[in-house]
Design a protein around this motif. Structure first.
Motif, PDB file in Angstrom:
ATOM      1  N   TYR A  41       0.869  -1.184   0.000  1.00 47.89           N
ATOM      2  CA  TYR A  41       0.000   0.000   0.000  1.00 47.89           C
ATOM      3  C   TYR A  41       0.903   1.230   0.000  1.00 47.89           C
ATOM      4  O   TYR A  41       1.780   1.358   0.859  1.00 47.89           O
ATOM      5  N   CYS A  43       0.928   5.502  -0.069  1.00 48.67           N
ATOM      6  CA  CYS A  43       0.135   6.715   0.101  1.00 48.67           C
ATOM      7  C   CYS A  43       0.314   7.624  -1.107  1.00 48.67           C
ATOM      8  O   CYS A  43       1.427   8.085  -1.390  1.00 48.67           O
ATOM      9  N   ASN A  81      -3.768   5.149  -2.960  1.00 47.60           N
ATOM     10  CA  ASN A  81      -4.969   5.981  -2.774  1.00 47.60           C
ATOM     11  C   ASN A  81      -4.807   7.361  -3.405  1.00 47.60           C
ATOM     12  O   ASN A  81      -3.708   7.763  -3.783  1.00 47.60           O
ATOM     13  N   TRP A 227      -7.897  11.574   7.924  1.00 44.40           N
ATOM     14  CA  TRP A 227      -6.909  11.176   6.925  1.00 44.40           C
ATOM     15  C   TRP A 227      -6.333   9.771   7.186  1.00 44.40           C
ATOM     16  O   TRP A 227      -6.235   8.947   6.277  1.00 44.40           O
ATOM     17  N   CYS A 231      -6.506   5.679   4.847  1.00 44.43           N
ATOM     18  CA  CYS A 231      -5.512   4.741   4.315  1.00 44.43           C
ATOM     19  C   CYS A 231      -5.627   3.378   4.997  1.00 44.43           C
ATOM     20  O   CYS A 231      -5.451   2.342   4.346  1.00 44.43           O
ATOM     21  N   HIS A 256       1.074  10.039  10.246  1.00 45.56           N
ATOM     22  CA  HIS A 256       0.181   9.312   9.330  1.00 45.56           C
ATOM     23  C   HIS A 256       0.321   7.791   9.428  1.00 45.56           C
ATOM     24  O   HIS A 256      -0.661   7.084   9.656  1.00 45.56           O
TER      25      HIS A 256
HETATM   26 ZN    ZN Z   1      -1.901   7.726   3.297  1.00 42.03          ZN
END
Ligand code: ZN
Ligand code: 5CA
Length: 412
Positions: A41, A43, A81, A227, A231, A256
């Motif tokens: 994954y 960002c 994303n 936020w 994710c 994050h």
């Molecule tokens: Zn992210």
């Protein structure tokens, strides 16, 4: 959301090596250990401005991760994303008197074009925050029901994650509480917000405000997602527990990635969320991190419009190690352009230095935490020998082109 179009990747002879990467949580290089399909994954952008060379460097880093895994025989499931609703997007749209949706669509379209030009392998799933809102709201409700989240009682409808529900909080970034508090304030957090249990508690759901877009949240009431939960939920829903790599720039180390890991771990009851937390260094210009808020940007699309070969941009960015914060300068681009020309000359030679050795060397360098400076130096030596007429391998030039295309994403 639509992804972009990929390119054919040449097949290389033999087998690639297992990839080792630096994990920010363990603060050391460790082998990645995908079981079958490797999962990642990354960002992606908040689309309120064009793709700059910092974004490009981070995307190229994780493109190499995917290339090395594929070369080692792993299919890759890769999710990226688009934060197509968030404060910075709304602020920019308001500043320019533009519809935030149109702004997001335009910049996302330009990002796709830039990614295609840079020959970035498209993600398996390219997912927007907006299209994910029902799934995110459901998980926020789960966290509330579970006692891991709480609603502020000031009538705002805002819901926060209780970091006391994450006993390992801090393991990913390895920062002191003071450092966390400073970064939280700097990077979109609200340590001063009255009514929170802990200043570091992150927002999960922002209750609807006048003049701001909002979506139904069921029992949460109307609002929009925070936020970090965005994710966490997109990754969990498409990749499940646990992912091999959670990636992004090192500006996402805290809060994050710490918070998205804490959310995901609480939701699954399993830890760690990712086998490796991998962070690319910041690309800077004139001594400052390249960032939309500072406005010191070099856009990929600007360079393309000026006729710069995207492969020279790619080589320029690959000449530094992915983890180091580094500067983009005219000289970096010049060196990338010259290198590209020499490599192309060597790829067109009738014979060259030993191709199999070149491939083995590049594989070995990349498997070691993506040592691109080492790989480029090795290729330069091979190219020098070939252009000096030292080699007799009739397959050498073809293997140079295939190796550089498949493993570095550079088309000669
Ligand atoms: Zn992210
Ligand atoms: N949408 C969020 C991530 S969920 C975001 O950070 N968007 S962004 O547009 O600011 O950045 C997109 C990606 O590029 C992130 O992985 C970010 O860490 C990375 N990035 C941003 N600025 C730089 C830079 N100057 N150098 C390297 N990478 C950068």
């Amino acid at each position: 959301m639509e992804s972009w179009v990929g390119h054919e990747i040449p097949r290389l002879p033999g087998n690639g090596l297992p990839l080792s990467l630096y994990d920010s949580a363990r603060r050391a290089v460790h082998p990645t250990r995908p079981s079958g399909t490797a999962t990642m994954y990354v960002c992606g952008i908040t689309p309120y401005d064009a793709t700059h060379l910092g974004h490009a460097a981070t995307m190229i880093t994780f493109d190499l991760v995917q290339r090395v895994w594929r070369d080692a025989g792993h299919p890759v499931s890769y999710v990226q994303n688009v934060t197509d609703i968030d404060d910075p997007l709304l602020e920019r749209a308001a500043r320019d008197g533009e519809d935030w949706k149109v702004l997001a669509m335009r910049e996302t379209a330009l990002f796709r074009e830039d990614m295609e030009a840079l020959r970035i392998i498209p993600p398996t799933y390219y997912v927007g925050a907006v299209e994910s809102i029902p799934a995110i709201a459901e998980k926020v409700r789960t966290l509330l029901d579970d006692g891991a989240a709480y609603r502020l009682d000031d009538g705002s409808g805002d819901v926060y994650f209780d970091i006391a529900a994450a006993p390992r909080f801090g393991y990913e970034s390895n920062l002191s509480r003071e450092e966390m508090l400073a970064l939280f304030a700097e990077r979109g957090g609200d340590p001063e917000r009255a009514g929170k249990r802990d200043p570091l508690d992150p927002l999960l759901w922002r209750g609807a405000r006048d003049g701001e877009p909002s979506w139904p949240g069921g029992s949460l009431g109307p609002g929009r997602p925070g936020w970090h939960i965005e994710c966490a939920v997109i990754a969990l829903n498409l990749l499940g527990y646990r992912i091999d790599v959670q990636g992004g720039g090192n500006d996402l180390l805290f809060p994050h990635h710490e918070c998205s890991a804490a959310h995901a771990e609480r939701l699954t009851g399993m830890a760690p969320f990712a086998g490796h937390y991998v962070h690319a260094g910041m690309i800077g210009l004139d001594g400052e991190k390249m960032s939309k808020s500072l406005g010191n940007l070099v856009f990929v699309s600007r360079l393309r419009a000026d006729g710069v070969d995207p492969m020279a941009v790619r080589l320029g960015l690959l000449s530094g190690h992915y983890r180091s914060d580094r500067e983009w300068t005219d000289d970096v681009l010049k060196a990338g352009t010259q290198r590209l020309a020499r490599w192309r000359e060597a790829a067109a030679a009738p014979q060259g230095a030993a191709g199999a050795e070149l491939l083995a060397g590049v594989r070995e360098r990349l498997a070691d935490d993506l040592d691109t400076p080492g790989a480029l130096a090795l290729i330069d030596r091979w190219v020098d020998a070939t252009l000096a007429g030292a080699g007799r391998d009739p397959d050498g030039p073809r293997l140079l082109a295939a190796t550089v295309d498949a493993l570095l994403g550079v088309r000669l």
